[in-house]
Design a protein around this motif. Structure first.
Motif, mmCIF file in Angstrom:
data_model
loop_
_atom_site.group_PDB
_atom_site.id
_atom_site.type_symbol
_atom_site.label_atom_id
_atom_site.label_comp_id
_atom_site.label_asym_id
_atom_site.label_seq_id
_atom_site.Cartn_x
_atom_site.Cartn_y
_atom_site.Cartn_z
ATOM 1 N N UNK A 1 53.487 39.550 -80.401
ATOM 2 C CA UNK A 1 53.775 40.170 -79.122
ATOM 3 C C UNK A 1 55.265 40.418 -78.995
ATOM 4 N N UNK A 2 55.664 41.374 -78.146
ATOM 5 C CA UNK A 2 57.082 41.694 -77.999
ATOM 6 C C UNK A 2 57.841 40.705 -77.130
ATOM 7 N N UNK A 3 57.125 39.778 -76.480
ATOM 8 C CA UNK A 3 57.775 38.818 -75.600
ATOM 9 C C UNK A 3 57.253 37.426 -75.902
ATOM 10 N N UNK A 4 57.404 36.509 -74.951
ATOM 11 C CA UNK A 4 56.962 35.140 -75.172
ATOM 12 C C UNK A 4 55.449 35.030 -75.259
ATOM 13 N N UNK A 5 54.736 35.969 -74.662
ATOM 14 C CA UNK A 5 53.285 35.962 -74.727
ATOM 15 C C UNK A 5 52.806 36.721 -75.957
ATOM 16 N N UNK A 6 51.727 36.230 -76.568
ATOM 17 C CA UNK A 6 51.129 36.961 -77.685
ATOM 18 C C UNK A 6 50.275 38.090 -77.126
ATOM 19 N N UNK A 7 49.908 39.023 -78.002
ATOM 20 C CA UNK A 7 49.062 40.122 -77.564
ATOM 21 C C UNK A 7 47.709 39.592 -77.084
ATOM 22 N N UNK A 8 47.194 38.584 -77.773
ATOM 23 C CA UNK A 8 45.928 37.983 -77.352
ATOM 24 C C UNK A 8 46.040 37.447 -75.926
ATOM 25 N N UNK B 1 30.215 52.320 -90.896
ATOM 26 C CA UNK B 1 31.252 52.866 -90.003
ATOM 27 C C UNK B 1 31.871 51.748 -89.164
ATOM 28 N N UNK B 2 31.039 50.786 -88.742
ATOM 29 C CA UNK B 2 31.549 49.637 -87.988
ATOM 30 C C UNK B 2 32.516 48.825 -88.838
ATOM 31 N N UNK B 3 32.135 48.618 -90.102
ATOM 32 C CA UNK B 3 32.998 47.864 -91.019
ATOM 33 C C UNK B 3 34.329 48.580 -91.231
ATOM 34 N N UNK B 4 34.298 49.904 -91.278
ATOM 35 C CA UNK B 4 35.531 50.671 -91.455
ATOM 36 C C UNK B 4 36.454 50.495 -90.242
ATOM 37 N N UNK B 5 35.873 50.485 -89.043
ATOM 38 C CA UNK B 5 36.672 50.282 -87.830
ATOM 39 C C UNK B 5 37.303 48.891 -87.820
ATOM 40 N N UNK B 6 36.525 47.894 -88.240
ATOM 41 C CA UNK B 6 37.054 46.523 -88.315
ATOM 42 C C UNK B 6 38.176 46.450 -89.347
ATOM 43 N N UNK B 7 37.975 47.102 -90.487
ATOM 44 C CA UNK B 7 38.993 47.094 -91.532
ATOM 45 C C UNK B 7 40.293 47.728 -91.026
ATOM 46 N N UNK B 8 40.181 48.809 -90.270
ATOM 47 C CA UNK B 8 41.367 49.461 -89.713
ATOM 48 C C UNK B 8 42.103 48.526 -88.749
ATOM 49 N N UNK B 9 41.361 47.798 -87.940
ATOM 50 C CA UNK B 9 41.980 46.851 -87.011
ATOM 51 C C UNK B 9 42.665 45.719 -87.768
ATOM 52 N N UNK B 10 42.058 45.264 -88.849
ATOM 53 C CA UNK B 10 42.649 44.188 -89.646
ATOM 54 C C UNK B 10 43.935 44.653 -90.326
ATOM 55 N N UNK B 11 43.968 45.922 -90.757
ATOM 56 C CA UNK B 11 45.187 46.471 -91.356
ATOM 57 C C UNK B 11 46.309 46.495 -90.322
ATOM 58 N N UNK B 12 46.001 46.961 -89.111
ATOM 59 C CA UNK B 12 47.006 46.960 -88.041
ATOM 60 C C UNK B 12 47.467 45.537 -87.727
ATOM 61 N N UNK B 13 46.533 44.599 -87.791
ATOM 62 C CA UNK B 13 46.873 43.193 -87.560
ATOM 63 C C UNK B 13 47.856 42.702 -88.609
ATOM 64 N N UNK B 14 47.556 42.988 -89.867
ATOM 65 C CA UNK B 14 48.428 42.562 -90.976
ATOM 66 C C UNK B 14 49.807 43.203 -90.885
ATOM 67 N N UNK B 15 49.851 44.414 -90.352
ATOM 68 C CA UNK B 15 51.125 45.113 -90.188
ATOM 69 C C UNK B 15 51.879 44.633 -88.951
ATOM 70 N N UNK B 16 51.246 43.703 -88.188
ATOM 71 C CA UNK B 16 51.855 43.132 -86.966
ATOM 72 C C UNK B 16 52.189 44.207 -85.938
ATOM 73 N N UNK B 17 51.288 45.183 -85.815
ATOM 74 C CA UNK B 17 51.444 46.209 -84.784
ATOM 75 C C UNK B 17 51.286 45.541 -83.425
ATOM 76 N N UNK B 18 52.263 45.726 -82.551
ATOM 77 C CA UNK B 18 52.271 45.020 -81.258
ATOM 78 C C UNK B 18 51.863 45.921 -80.096
ATOM 79 N N UNK B 19 51.402 47.133 -80.372
ATOM 80 C CA UNK B 19 50.974 48.042 -79.303
ATOM 81 C C UNK B 19 49.471 47.900 -79.088
ATOM 82 N N UNK B 20 49.041 47.903 -77.836
ATOM 83 C CA UNK B 20 47.629 47.688 -77.514
ATOM 84 C C UNK B 20 46.771 48.929 -77.743
#
Length: 403
Positions: free
Chosen positions: A249-256, A194-213
């Motif tokens: 990120x939507x501005x000059x700062x990255x989401x990180x 289940x932990x791996x599935x949650x990580x995989x979901x986050x990686x998919x959102x990362x690849x899709x460049x989702x900029x919402x927190x």
């Protein structure tokens, strides 16, 4: 003609420095640790113990049935999340973004973890029960170390400040790996999947460049809960989740960067102090020199003070002489030695690992706390004195905090 500072300003300049420099978080930790020890050795000792270790009549998560567990397994996940964000930012676009820049910090941090562990094993290795604590003196506390350095103002070269920060960051990476590999209980494969599935979901959102927190925050909470039940320590979820946060990120700062800037003050001025107050209290009743010099506290203190400075200093010396990586710019060898000693200040991560190494063995945990506090105090004082006596920079004549 330059106006000479008044005696009042000279006397109180160091006090002002505590609040206008990067010393403040470290000073807060010192005050918190002192408060915890006072509470544990006062008429309020019973209340202090009951506050953190008393059974909670109701808790939303059965595994976390006292406040101490909520702090160490829950609140500290925020600290590890911030560590993960900092590591990712530095590795991708910061001071560790090039192979050349990584060489010296990685070598120094590795030597600064291996030597303390060897010193610890050399002193405490005769007792098999104590061997689980080998990693306790291997971690440097960033806030404490940078806090002591901050008390010196601009006397210390900027390159050495940066070096200390990068070594501490790499040190944190090593400590996280040690916790994941060596302080993990029986793995429950269903929860791990289940932990791996949650990580995989986050990686998919990362690849899709989702900029919402919000989606990442929700998935981080899911990941934390799954890891908590998997047998791996729950705080590891904080680091893993942080590494999945996209740089977009939507501005000059990255989401990180935005997440790190938002959470770092909460981590430094709330999470870590609360953790320190809950974990630094050591009852001194019946404590004598024999207990202080017992194998466990002595091994930890020696590992922090001797192992850290020897490992880091020799690593820098060898790297410079062999041409592997140059020493920090404009830094003399005595200054490098002083900063190497400051790396022996271990608090947050050392206390955390001691709780994992000796779970449910309160006597050993208390002895470990004594060693951590003793080794950290000696490292802080000796490192500060050496740097104060050996720095020859312009600020020797006038402190920037007198302006």
């Amino acid at each position: 003609m330059t106006e000479r500072p008044s005696a009042f300003r000279l006397v109180f300049a160091p006090v002002r420095a505590l609040f206008v420099s990067d010393a403040s978080a470290g000073i807060l930790l010192i005050l918190v640790a002192a408060a915890a020890m006072i509470a544990a050795n006062s008429p309020l000792a019973g209340e202090y113990e009951a506050l953190f270790y008393g059974h909670l009549s109701w808790t939303p998560i059965a595994k976390l049935d006292d406040l101490h567990l909520w702090i160490n397994d829950g609140l500290m996940a925020v600290f590890f999340f911030v560590v993960g964000l900092e590591v990712k930012r530095e590795w991708i676009e910061g001071q560790l973004s090039s192979a050349q820049a990584r060489r010296l910090p990685i070598l120094a941090a590795a030597a600064g973890m291996i030597l303390p562990a060897l010193v610890y094993v050399g002193i405490a290795g005769g007792n098999a029960e104590l061997l689980r604590g080998w990693a306790i003196p291997a971690a440097t506390d960033i806030a404490f170390a940078m806090g002591v350095l901050g008390l010196l103002g601009n006397r210390v070269p900027a390159s050495l400040r940066l070096f200390l920060l990068t070594v501490a960051i790499v040190d944190d990476i090593g400590a996280v790996l040690v916790i994941a590999l060596f302080y993990t209980a029986n793995i429950k494969l269903g929860w791990l999947a289940a932990s791996a599935a949650a990580v995989a979901a986050m990686m998919v959102l990362n690849r899709m460049k989702v900029a919402r927190m919000l989606p990442f925050i929700l998935l981080t909470l899911v990941l934390w809960y799954c890891v908590l039940n998997s047998g791996i320590h729950a705080t590891i979820a904080g680091v893993v989740a942080a590494l999945c946060i996209p740089m977009v990120g939507p501005d000059d700062q990255t989401m990180v960067e935005r997440m790190e800037h938002s959470l770092a003050p909460w981590s430094a001025y709330l999470v870590v102090p609360v953790f320190g107050f809950a974990n630094a209290g050591v009852p001194f009743a019946g404590l004598g020199l024999e207990q202080v010099l017992a194998p466990l506290p002595l091994a930890i203190a020696a590992g922090l003070f001797l192992g850290k400075q020897v490992g880091i200093f020799l690593a820098i010396l060898a790297a410079d002489k062999l041409g592997f990586a140059p020493r920090p710019d404009q830094a003399s060898w005595p200054e490098i030695w002083g900063v190497s000693i400051l790396c022996g200040i271990g608090f947050t991560m050392s206390l955390f690992i001691s709780g994992l190494a000796f779970a449910d063995q309160q006597l050993l945990i208390n002895e470990a706390k004594i060693g951590i506090l003793l080794g950290s105090l000696i490292s802080a004082v000796v490192g500060f004195v050496i740097l104060r006596l050996t720095t020859t920079h312009p600020d020797d004549a006038r402190s920037p905090y007198l302006d």
